[in-house]
Design a protein around this motif. Structure first.
Motif, PDB file in Angstrom:
ATOM      1  N   HIS A   1       6.723   6.121  68.263  1.00 18.98           N
ATOM      2  CA  HIS A   1       5.840   6.393  67.158  1.00 18.98           C
ATOM      3  C   HIS A   1       6.070   8.004  66.832  1.00 18.98           C
ATOM      4  O   HIS A   1       6.273   8.085  65.610  1.00 18.98           O
ATOM      5  CB  HIS A   1       4.599   5.942  67.704  1.00 18.98           C
ATOM      6  CG  HIS A   1       3.539   6.286  66.679  1.00 18.98           C
ATOM      7  ND1 HIS A   1       2.066   6.113  66.870  1.00 18.98           N
ATOM      8  CD2 HIS A   1       3.477   7.014  65.541  1.00 18.98           C
ATOM      9  CE1 HIS A   1       1.399   6.196  65.708  1.00 18.98           C
ATOM     10  NE2 HIS A   1       2.207   7.158  65.062  1.00 18.98           N
TER      11      HIS A   1
ATOM     12  N   HIS B   1      -0.352  15.391  64.108  1.00 20.36           N
ATOM     13  CA  HIS B   1       0.681  14.457  64.179  1.00 20.36           C
ATOM     14  C   HIS B   1       1.527  14.130  63.407  1.00 20.36           C
ATOM     15  O   HIS B   1       1.566  14.442  62.130  1.00 20.36           O
ATOM     16  CB  HIS B   1      -0.334  13.079  64.371  1.00 20.36           C
ATOM     17  CG  HIS B   1       0.512  11.884  64.474  1.00 20.36           C
ATOM     18  ND1 HIS B   1       1.403  11.461  65.248  1.00 20.36           N
ATOM     19  CD2 HIS B   1       0.533  10.664  63.776  1.00 20.36           C
ATOM     20  CE1 HIS B   1       1.860  10.341  65.292  1.00 20.36           C
ATOM     21  NE2 HIS B   1       1.171   9.825  64.132  1.00 20.36           N
TER      22      HIS B   1
ATOM     23  N   HIS C   1       5.594  12.457  62.425  1.00 26.58           N
ATOM     24  CA  HIS C   1       6.623  11.100  62.439  1.00 26.58           C
ATOM     25  C   HIS C   1       8.111  11.655  62.202  1.00 26.58           C
ATOM     26  O   HIS C   1       8.899  11.128  61.574  1.00 26.58           O
ATOM     27  CB  HIS C   1       6.499   9.930  61.315  1.00 26.58           C
ATOM     28  CG  HIS C   1       5.356   9.142  61.655  1.00 26.58           C
ATOM     29  ND1 HIS C   1       4.872   8.007  61.039  1.00 26.58           N
ATOM     30  CD2 HIS C   1       4.267   9.136  62.733  1.00 26.58           C
ATOM     31  CE1 HIS C   1       4.021   7.488  61.310  1.00 26.58           C
ATOM     32  NE2 HIS C   1       3.482   8.057  62.343  1.00 26.58           N
TER      33      HIS C   1
ATOM     34  N   ASN D   1       0.587  10.715  57.606  1.00 26.11           N
ATOM     35  CA  ASN D   1       0.482  11.558  58.740  1.00 26.11           C
ATOM     36  C   ASN D   1      -0.727  12.699  58.099  1.00 26.11           C
ATOM     37  O   ASN D   1      -0.939  12.739  57.129  1.00 26.11           O
ATOM     38  CB  ASN D   1       1.523  12.461  59.019  1.00 26.11           C
ATOM     39  CG  ASN D   1       2.632  11.566  59.636  1.00 26.11           C
ATOM     40  OD1 ASN D   1       3.919  12.027  59.776  1.00 26.11           O
ATOM     41  ND2 ASN D   1       2.518  10.334  60.234  1.00 26.11           N
TER      42      ASN D   1
HETATM   43 ZN   LIG Z   1       1.630   8.127  63.315  1.00 25.38          ZN
END
Ligand SMILES: [Zn+2]
Length: 244
Positions: free
Chosen positions: A166, A103, A105, A33
């Protein structure tokens, strides 16, 4: 960080602090990430985390400066993850206001991204985000630049995106702005998953009122500044090494 202009030094420190805040909040995924930031005053230059380090190990001097294609612009010996930057580059390239791209996860983020009906407008935070979050279908790991225009289309002028199956992504004109957006989206996902039983959708008329009220709240500085600064002070009580 000798020889680095003050503007870049400041950007490096704020971005490094942001990685530590993410670590503090548990928004980490092994060495994966990214949070990326445009270098102020330097066209086409971006900062990214060194690949292989945990977010808790990121500091101002080990961030790597790269161009929009992921080529390194400094003499850092740290590797970067070019595939990881492809997704971020799509936003930096297409949107002049996307100074910062985040971003994650997180379990809650990826879980809501995996639900057939996605984010439900059934809590305080998701009601505040109603109509402000795009959804992008899963195309596998984002390593192909041809997905870029589809990512921008899925964002559709919004500033937050659920990547189906995702995770979560936010953009901002500043790190604090993108952070506050990510925090609200993450909280909305956590609460949605914690709700045990049938949920009560928020009335559309109330959504409008709620959003209006939120926008009229007392602001301290620019969007997210006070919230981000508070989190940095919290991180500082554990470890101040991100400044180095
Ligand atoms: Zn990702």
């Amino acid at each position: 960080m000798t020889g680095i202009p003050d503007t870049e030094r400041g950007a490096r420190q704020q971005l490094a602090a942001c990685y530590r805040v993410f670590d503090h909040l548990g928004w980490t995924e092994l060495i994966y990430n990214h949070i990326t930031l445009k270098v102020p005053g330097e066209d086409g230059a971006f900062l990214i985390n060194p690949y292989g380090l945990h977010f808790s190990e990121v500091c101002a001097s080990n961030l790597v400066k790269i161009d929009i294609d992921g080529n390194r612009l400094d003499d850092s010996t740290h590797p970067i993850n070019p595939a990881g930057f492809v997704q971020h580059a799509a936003f930096h390239r297409a949107l002049p206001e996307a100074h910062c791209v985040m971003h994650t996860h997180t379990t809650a983020g990826m879980a809501v991204a995996s639900l057939k009906d996605g984010l439900s407008i059934s809590n305080f935070y998701s009601a505040g985000l109603a109509g402000q979050v795009g959804v992008h279908p899963f195309e596998g790991i984002t390593t192909r630049s041809d997905e870029g225009p589809r990512l921008i289309a899925s964002l559709g002028g919004k500033r937050a995106l659920i990547l189906r199956n995702h995770g979560l992504l936010t953009i901002g004109r500043t790190i604090p702005e993108a952070f506050l957006r990510m925090w609200a989206l993450q909280r909305a996902c956590e609460i949605q998953l914690a709700a045990n039983g049938p949920v009560e959708p928020v009335d559309p008329a109330i959504i409008e009122e709620h959003r209006r009220n939120l926008s009229q709240m007392v602001k301290i500085g620019n969007i997210g500044d006070a919230e981000f600064a508070a989190m940095v002070r919290l991180v500082d009580r554990k470890d101040r090494s991100w400044r180095d």
